[in-house]
Design a protein around this motif. Structure first.
Motif, PDB file in Angstrom:
ATOM      1  N   THR A  56       0.847  -1.206   0.000  1.00  0.00           N
ATOM      2  CA  THR A  56       0.000   0.000   0.000  1.00  0.00           C
ATOM      3  C   THR A  56       0.878   1.249   0.000  1.00  0.00           C
ATOM      4  OG1 THR A  56      -1.699  -1.191   1.225  1.00  0.00           O
ATOM      5  CG2 THR A  56      -1.843   1.214   1.235  1.00  0.00           C
ATOM      6  N   ALA A  57       1.886   1.273   0.858  1.00  0.00           N
ATOM      7  CA  ALA A  57       2.794   2.426   0.916  1.00  0.00           C
ATOM      8  C   ALA A  57       3.443   2.656  -0.447  1.00  0.00           C
ATOM      9  CB  ALA A  57       3.864   2.200   1.983  1.00  0.00           C
ATOM     10  N   GLY A  58       3.759   1.560  -1.111  1.00  0.00           N
ATOM     11  CA  GLY A  58       4.420   1.637  -2.415  1.00  0.00           C
ATOM     12  C   GLY A  58       3.530   2.154  -3.528  1.00  0.00           C
ATOM     13  N   THR A  59       2.238   2.377  -3.230  1.00  0.00           N
ATOM     14  CA  THR A  59       1.354   2.958  -4.247  1.00  0.00           C
ATOM     15  C   THR A  59       1.371   4.494  -4.179  1.00  0.00           C
ATOM     16  OG1 THR A  59      -0.657   3.038  -2.883  1.00  0.00           O
ATOM     17  CG2 THR A  59      -0.246   0.983  -4.085  1.00  0.00           C
ATOM     18  N   ALA A  60       2.128   5.049  -3.265  1.00  0.00           N
ATOM     19  CA  ALA A  60       2.157   6.518  -3.112  1.00  0.00           C
ATOM     20  C   ALA A  60       2.681   7.175  -4.388  1.00  0.00           C
ATOM     21  CB  ALA A  60       3.057   6.896  -1.927  1.00  0.00           C
ATOM     22  N   PRO A  61       2.220   8.398  -4.641  1.00  0.00           N
ATOM     23  CA  PRO A  61       2.796   9.137  -5.772  1.00  0.00           C
ATOM     24  C   PRO A  61       4.235   9.525  -5.440  1.00  0.00           C
ATOM     25  CG  PRO A  61       1.289  10.546  -4.540  1.00  0.00           C
ATOM     26  CD  PRO A  61       1.199   9.176  -3.921  1.00  0.00           C
ATOM     27  N   ASN A  65       7.973   9.445 -10.725  1.00  0.00           N
ATOM     28  CA  ASN A  65       7.710   8.011 -10.472  1.00  0.00           C
ATOM     29  C   ASN A  65       8.987   7.253 -10.114  1.00  0.00           C
ATOM     30  OD1 ASN A  65       6.081   5.685 -10.227  1.00  0.00           O
ATOM     31  ND2 ASN A  65       6.637   5.032 -12.295  1.00  0.00           N
ATOM     32  N   GLN A  66       9.862   7.902  -9.341  1.00  0.00           N
ATOM     33  CA  GLN A  66      11.132   7.240  -9.008  1.00  0.00           C
ATOM     34  C   GLN A  66      11.029   6.351  -7.769  1.00  0.00           C
ATOM     35  OE1 GLN A  66      13.622  10.776  -9.154  1.00  0.00           O
ATOM     36  NE2 GLN A  66      14.448  10.150 -11.134  1.00  0.00           N
ATOM     37  N   GLN A  67       9.916   6.469  -7.053  1.00  0.00           N
ATOM     38  CA  GLN A  67       9.644   5.596  -5.896  1.00  0.00           C
ATOM     39  C   GLN A  67      10.887   5.487  -5.003  1.00  0.00           C
ATOM     40  OE1 GLN A  67       7.292   2.108  -7.404  1.00  0.00           O
ATOM     41  NE2 GLN A  67       7.319   3.219  -9.347  1.00  0.00           N
ATOM     42  N   PRO A  68      11.320   6.639  -4.489  1.00  0.00           N
ATOM     43  CA  PRO A  68      12.631   6.710  -3.829  1.00  0.00           C
ATOM     44  C   PRO A  68      12.587   6.293  -2.360  1.00  0.00           C
ATOM     45  CG  PRO A  68      11.635   8.858  -3.822  1.00  0.00           C
ATOM     46  CD  PRO A  68      10.636   7.937  -4.446  1.00  0.00           C
ATOM     47  N   CYS A 124       7.940  -5.320  15.577  1.00  0.00           N
ATOM     48  CA  CYS A 124       8.333  -4.966  14.208  1.00  0.00           C
ATOM     49  C   CYS A 124       8.740  -3.490  14.139  1.00  0.00           C
ATOM     50  CB  CYS A 124       7.106  -5.218  13.326  1.00  0.00           C
ATOM     51  SG  CYS A 124       7.330  -4.794  11.617  1.00  0.00           S
ATOM     52  N   LEU A 125       9.964  -3.260  13.686  1.00  0.00           N
ATOM     53  CA  LEU A 125      10.401  -1.879  13.418  1.00  0.00           C
ATOM     54  C   LEU A 125      10.516  -1.746  11.905  1.00  0.00           C
ATOM     55  CD1 LEU A 125      13.377  -1.641  15.996  1.00  0.00           C
ATOM     56  CD2 LEU A 125      10.932  -1.161  16.394  1.00  0.00           C
ATOM     57  N   ILE A 126       9.737  -0.859  11.346  1.00  0.00           N
ATOM     58  CA  ILE A 126       9.871  -0.619   9.906  1.00  0.00           C
ATOM     59  C   ILE A 126      10.749   0.617   9.747  1.00  0.00           C
ATOM     60  CG2 ILE A 126       8.697  -0.239   7.700  1.00  0.00           C
ATOM     61  CD1 ILE A 126       6.183  -1.483   8.916  1.00  0.00           C
ATOM     62  N   VAL A 127      11.980   0.386   9.329  1.00  0.00           N
ATOM     63  CA  VAL A 127      12.914   1.507   9.168  1.00  0.00           C
ATOM     64  C   VAL A 127      12.782   1.998   7.729  1.00  0.00           C
ATOM     65  CG1 VAL A 127      15.268   2.316   9.415  1.00  0.00           C
ATOM     66  CG2 VAL A 127      14.428   0.453  10.888  1.00  0.00           C
ATOM     67  N   ILE A 128      12.359   3.252   7.605  1.00  0.00           N
ATOM     68  CA  ILE A 128      12.080   3.810   6.282  1.00  0.00           C
ATOM     69  C   ILE A 128      13.283   4.633   5.839  1.00  0.00           C
ATOM     70  CG2 ILE A 128      10.510   5.287   4.956  1.00  0.00           C
ATOM     71  CD1 ILE A 128       8.410   4.653   7.225  1.00  0.00           C
ATOM     72  N   PHE A 129      13.771   4.330   4.655  1.00  0.00           N
ATOM     73  CA  PHE A 129      14.902   5.057   4.084  1.00  0.00           C
ATOM     74  C   PHE A 129      14.436   5.835   2.858  1.00  0.00           C
ATOM     75  CE2 PHE A 129      17.006   1.750   6.477  1.00  0.00           C
ATOM     76  CZ  PHE A 129      18.204   2.314   6.905  1.00  0.00           C
ATOM     77  N   THR A 148      12.283  13.585  -0.578  1.00  0.00           N
ATOM     78  CA  THR A 148      11.803  13.744   0.807  1.00  0.00           C
ATOM     79  C   THR A 148      10.273  13.780   0.843  1.00  0.00           C
ATOM     80  OG1 THR A 148      13.792  15.036   1.247  1.00  0.00           O
ATOM     81  CG2 THR A 148      12.048  15.145   2.893  1.00  0.00           C
ATOM     82  N   GLU A 149       9.708  14.572  -0.053  1.00  0.00           N
ATOM     83  CA  GLU A 149       8.241  14.653  -0.102  1.00  0.00           C
ATOM     84  C   GLU A 149       7.643  13.282  -0.419  1.00  0.00           C
ATOM     85  OE1 GLU A 149      10.363  16.623  -1.530  1.00  0.00           O
ATOM     86  OE2 GLU A 149       9.828  18.731  -1.218  1.00  0.00           O
ATOM     87  N   SER A 150       8.224  12.597  -1.405  1.00  0.00           N
ATOM     88  CA  SER A 150       7.690  11.307  -1.842  1.00  0.00           C
ATOM     89  C   SER A 150       7.735  10.282  -0.704  1.00  0.00           C
ATOM     90  CB  SER A 150       8.498  10.783  -3.033  1.00  0.00           C
ATOM     91  OG  SER A 150       8.517  11.743  -4.069  1.00  0.00           O
ATOM     92  N   THR A 151       8.853  10.263   0.014  1.00  0.00           N
ATOM     93  CA  THR A 151       8.978   9.298   1.112  1.00  0.00           C
ATOM     94  C   THR A 151       7.983   9.634   2.226  1.00  0.00           C
ATOM     95  OG1 THR A 151      11.297   9.031   0.527  1.00  0.00           O
ATOM     96  CG2 THR A 151      10.632   8.196   2.679  1.00  0.00           C
ATOM     97  N   GLY A 152       7.749  10.934   2.433  1.00  0.00           N
ATOM     98  CA  GLY A 152       6.745  11.343   3.416  1.00  0.00           C
ATOM     99  C   GLY A 152       5.352  10.871   3.032  1.00  0.00           C
TER     100      GLY A 152
END
Ligand code: IYR
Length: 222
Positions: A56-61, A65-68, A124-129, A148-152
């Motif tokens: 689901t997170a991976g569907t973010a804009p 579209n670099q999905q960084p 569970c720790l989900i470490v987001i990079f 930064t915006e995309s990861t947010g």
């Protein structure tokens, strides 16, 4: 020339206005139950549920579209312990030296300090990079846009998905977080964004009795 073809887009769900009002209100009501929790139980989480939330997170804009983004899911107790030790060392510095008086005052109502037991208790720790730049085969840097915006955005959707699955999360940002690259063996073009502590609340957990800003406070209509 675009590297991929364009395909017709169809809105798959078409609500009447009344249905849309009901849907939006019930979703708001549901999301308004979400609270950040700081004491976790050690009850395990389902791998499959976590995977669905990550999808689901991976569907973010994302910019171009670099999905960084990269999500590192940590459930190994030894790694969690290392992360706790790294985070508590930074937090001790923060609370004792680095944080200006004004910041400490702003945190006072939350009752936070440098002890972070949840980093070991939570299953569970989900470490987001955030991928700051890509690397080609010759290790040349490839520019990323709005990483930064995309990861947010992806993080917000992950928090929503976790809430939707009946779990709770805590956005935790020890600062600086470089120690996470070392512990998790993640290359330096990925910058730690935050740790999303994920699981279920400890029995009898309490939360501060805060309110959310009103619509008038957060929005203007012109
Ligand atoms: N990272 C520290 C401090 C902290 C900062 C903010 I802004 C918060 O909303 C909560 C805590 C900590 O985790 O204690």
């Amino acid at each position: 020339m675009s590297p991929y073809p364009f395909i017709p887009f169809e809105l798959r769900i078409k609500y009447s206005e009344e249905e849309a009002i009901n849907k939006s209100l019930s979703f708001y009501t549901f999301m308004n139950y979400r609270r950040t929790i700081r004491e976790f139980s050690d009850v395990r989480v389902s791998d499959e549920v976590i995977k669905n939330c990550l999808l689901t997170a991976g569907t973010a804009p994302s910019g171009a579209n670099q999905q960084p983004w990269k999500f590192v899911v940590v459930s190994n107790p030894a790694l969690k312990q290392e992360i706790r030790m790294g985070a508590e060392a930074e937090e001790k510095e923060f609370y004792e030296h680095r944080a200006p008086e004004e910041w400490l005052k702003a945190l006072e109502p939350l009752g936070t300090d440098d002890h972070k037991p949840f980093l070991e208790t939570a299953p569970c720790l989900i470490v987001i990079f955030e991928e700051k730049y890509g690397l080609d085969d010759l290790d040349n840097k490839i520019k990323r846009y709005y990483s930064t915006e995309s990861t947010g955005l992806a993080t917000g959707m992950l928090i929503t998905a976790i809430h939707n699955a009946g779990m709770v999360s805590l956005t935790h940002t020890p600062s600086p977080m470089k120690f996470l690259n070392t512990i998790l063996d993640i290359p330096v073009n990925y910058k730690p964004y935050l740790i999303l502590v994920t699981g279920y609340p400890a029995d009898g957990v309490t939360v501060p009795d805060i309110t959310r800003k009103s619509l008038e406070d957060i929005a203007v209509f012109r």
